[in-house]
Design an enzyme around this catalytic site. Structure first.
Site, PDB file in Angstrom:
ATOM      1  N   HIS A 157      40.267  39.851  45.313  1.00  0.00           N
ATOM      2  CA  HIS A 157      40.007  41.387  45.623  1.00  0.00           C
ATOM      3  C   HIS A 157      40.935  41.731  46.856  1.00  0.00           C
ATOM      4  O   HIS A 157      41.523  40.916  47.822  1.00  0.00           O
ATOM      5  CB  HIS A 157      38.681  41.661  46.153  1.00  0.00           C
TER       6      HIS A 157
ATOM      7  N   LYS B 200      42.737  39.205  49.951  1.00  0.00           N
ATOM      8  CA  LYS B 200      44.249  38.739  49.700  1.00  0.00           C
ATOM      9  C   LYS B 200      44.513  37.803  50.730  1.00  0.00           C
ATOM     10  O   LYS B 200      45.265  37.074  50.671  1.00  0.00           O
ATOM     11  CB  LYS B 200      44.927  39.515  49.156  1.00  0.00           C
TER      12      LYS B 200
ATOM     13  N   THR C 259      46.605  36.151  39.213  1.00  0.00           N
ATOM     14  CA  THR C 259      46.843  37.683  38.938  1.00  0.00           C
ATOM     15  C   THR C 259      48.093  38.176  39.838  1.00  0.00           C
ATOM     16  O   THR C 259      48.384  37.636  40.976  1.00  0.00           O
ATOM     17  CB  THR C 259      45.649  38.656  39.292  1.00  0.00           C
ATOM     18  N   GLY C 260      48.472  39.272  39.293  1.00  0.00           N
ATOM     19  CA  GLY C 260      49.846  39.728  39.986  1.00  0.00           C
ATOM     20  C   GLY C 260      49.978  39.819  41.499  1.00  0.00           C
ATOM     21  O   GLY C 260      50.857  38.950  41.958  1.00  0.00           O
TER      22      GLY C 260
ATOM     23  N   ASP D 212      42.880  39.664  35.264  1.00  0.00           N
ATOM     24  CA  ASP D 212      41.596  38.780  35.212  1.00  0.00           C
ATOM     25  C   ASP D 212      41.343  38.447  33.763  1.00  0.00           C
ATOM     26  O   ASP D 212      40.749  37.487  33.588  1.00  0.00           O
ATOM     27  CB  ASP D 212      40.579  39.583  36.009  1.00  0.00           C
TER      28      ASP D 212
END
Length: 135
Positions: A8, A12, A34-35, A60
């Site tokens: 989240h 990060k 994820t990106g 996700d």
């Protein structure tokens, strides 16, 4: 082993620091993320990371699909438990998939450290026996 990373926004930087600390171990495995998490970790560590869409854009769910197909061996998902997210139902579905498919899962740095050290010792080699990858 195939390792998936998700964090989240509030977690990060913690994920980046964790991956810097364990870069030597992580570099011996296949990593996807994820990106934004993948970009930040790759930029900080030089690790080769397969990047999916951002979490809110379906990244996700892309990782969930790989879990359901037995293509993920370990999930490190640093969650922010204090901020409600509109994606929580999808995230809970992903955590449920980990339980269904016996995927080791860490949702915080303390558990992630235990799992990565176990990975380094070979404690997850059972995944290759119990869940052989189709070729």
């Amino acid at each position: 082993m195939n390792i998936a990373l998700i964090a989240h926004d509030a977690k990060k930087e913690l994920m980046v620091q964790f991956c810097i600390a364990y870069c030597g171990i992580l570099s011996r495995h296949t990593i996807c993320a994820t990106g934004t998490t993948g970009k930040l970790v790759a930029d900080a560590t030089g690790l080769d990371i397969q990047r999916f869409l951002g979490g809110s854009q379906g990244g996700d769910q892309q990782i969930s699909a790989r879990i359901a197909c037995n293509e993920i061996d370990l999930l490190l998902f640093f969650r922010d438990p204090l901020t409600p997210k509109p994606t929580e139902p999808k995230e809970m579905s992903m955590l449920r998939l980990c339980d269904v498919h016996n995927i080791p899962l860490a949702t915080n740095i303390a558990t992630a450290e235990v799992l990565v050290r176990a990975l380094d010792r070979g404690d997850f080699d059972w995944r290759d026996i119990v869940n052989p990858k189709s070729k």
